[in-house]
Write a protein that holds these residues in place. Structure first.
Motif: not given
Length: 345
Positions: A109-133
């Motif tokens: 059982i390994n601990t990763s993080g939802t940081g694997v999903l990040v983009d390059d928004a720099k705080g300027m916008h949200s996204t419609d992309t939602v990942y489902d486990d």
């Protein structure tokens, strides 16, 4: 599983996540059938673990020979230390490969993080992309250069080779001050990373801050509810061989969702109440701020959106909301101020 005891190796047991998870396992209904080994850097903390019935080995998870040896003696490894340490993951897997030659297929059982999903928004916008486990094909589209992805892929490949059953838990923004026996004994760090980073930066600059306009979105989860996910997953694994693993073994630790602006505003409001700032409004971090407080990175301005379908299918039912997360910020600020005034690093 071997003998009368199930042998666990845990890494990161003195950390925020690791200590909370180990506390839950020590209170498990079948805890008397578990034998825990923890890798601990501090010999004084190691002695305290021994008092709790946890065998503590003084060393580092970056010591490949040590990790491989201890993993080769384990039925279950729960990794909760550095989720970007490929060397530690490979050493663990080599040990589990040796364990497999004895006739069992160990659990990782390994601990990763939802940081694997990040983009390059720099705080300027949200996204419609939602990942489902529960959508393995979607997760496979993540690039190999995403944070945490190199370790995740090494582990799922080992599962595909058949000598280990791998499960990856991906926590989101974790909040709340951890409690429990390990905290009481001074073994465990009770504080998270992301929100305290923002708080410490705000206290130092005298005003709450955000990356860009703070429009980016992240999921969140309360620390003790996250720890419950590990228990739910483990119980499911031992009860049902069909519990998704390997390519199908991703489990998001997420309950609510927030924008960076929301967090900044909550920090700002609490600071005004505590007379640490004259304005509740977060301001944009300058590059100098990013350099000073965040290693120059706009990482906190990324989007990371997910849906924990797989996790909830295990029966994991977190009840804390984003409102609870925002309400946790003032107590966190007060605790960090008290810690700083006491001269605790």
């Amino acid at each position: 599983m071997s003998g009368t005891k199930t042998h666990f190796l845990v890494t990161g047991a003195t950390g925020y996540i690791g200590g909370s998870v180990l506390t839950r396992f020590l209170a498990h209904p079948h805890a008397d059938t578990f034998q825990f080994t923890a890798i601990v850097r501090d010999s004084q903390k190691a002695a305290k673990f021994e008092e709790l019935g946890v065998h503590a080995v003084v060393g580092s998870h970056s010591d490949a020979h040590l990790v491989e040896k201890l993993a080769s003696e384990a039925d279950v490894v729960i990794a909760m230390a550095d989720c970007d340490d490929v060397g530690a993951a490979k050493a663990t897997l080599e040990g589990l490969r040796k364990r497999h030659t004895l006739g069992s297929r160990p659990i990782f059982i390994n601990t990763s993080g939802t940081g694997v999903l990040v983009d390059d928004a720099k705080g300027m916008h949200s996204t419609d992309t939602v990942y489902d486990d529960s959508d393995a094909d979607q997760i496979e589209t993540l690039g190999s250069n995403q944070p945490h992805r190199p370790v995740d892929k090494v582990i799922t490949q080992a599962d595909a080779e058949g000598y280990v059953r791998s499960y990856i838990i991906l926590p989101s923004t974790i909040y709340g001050i951890a409690t429990g026996r390990l905290v009481e004994l001074g073994i465990q760090n009770p504080h998270s990373i992301q929100i305290p980073q923002l708080i410490n930066a705000a206290l130092d600059r005298g005003q709450a801050g955000m990356v860009g306009e703070g429009k980016n979105l992240w999921p969140n989860v309360e620390v003790h509810e996250l720890a419950d996910l590990y228990i739910k997953l483990y119980d499911s694994i031992v009860a049902d061989d069909a519990t998704g693993h390997g390519r199908n073994g991703y489990y998001f630790g997420a309950s609510g969702e927030h924008s960076l602006y929301d967090v900044g505003k909550a920090i700002g409001e609490a600071m005004v109440t505590l007379e640490k700032s004259s304005s509740p409004e977060p301001t944009t971090f300058t590059q100098e701020d990013l350099d000073k407080y965040f290693g120059g990175s706009p990482y906190l301005g990324t989007n990371s959106r997910c849906r924990p379908t797989h996790s909830r299918a295990l029966g994991w039912s977190p009840v804390n909301s984003t409102g609870d997360m925002l309400a946790s910020i003032r107590p966190e600020i007060e605790a960090l101020i008290k810690k700083k005034n006491a001269g605790v690093a």
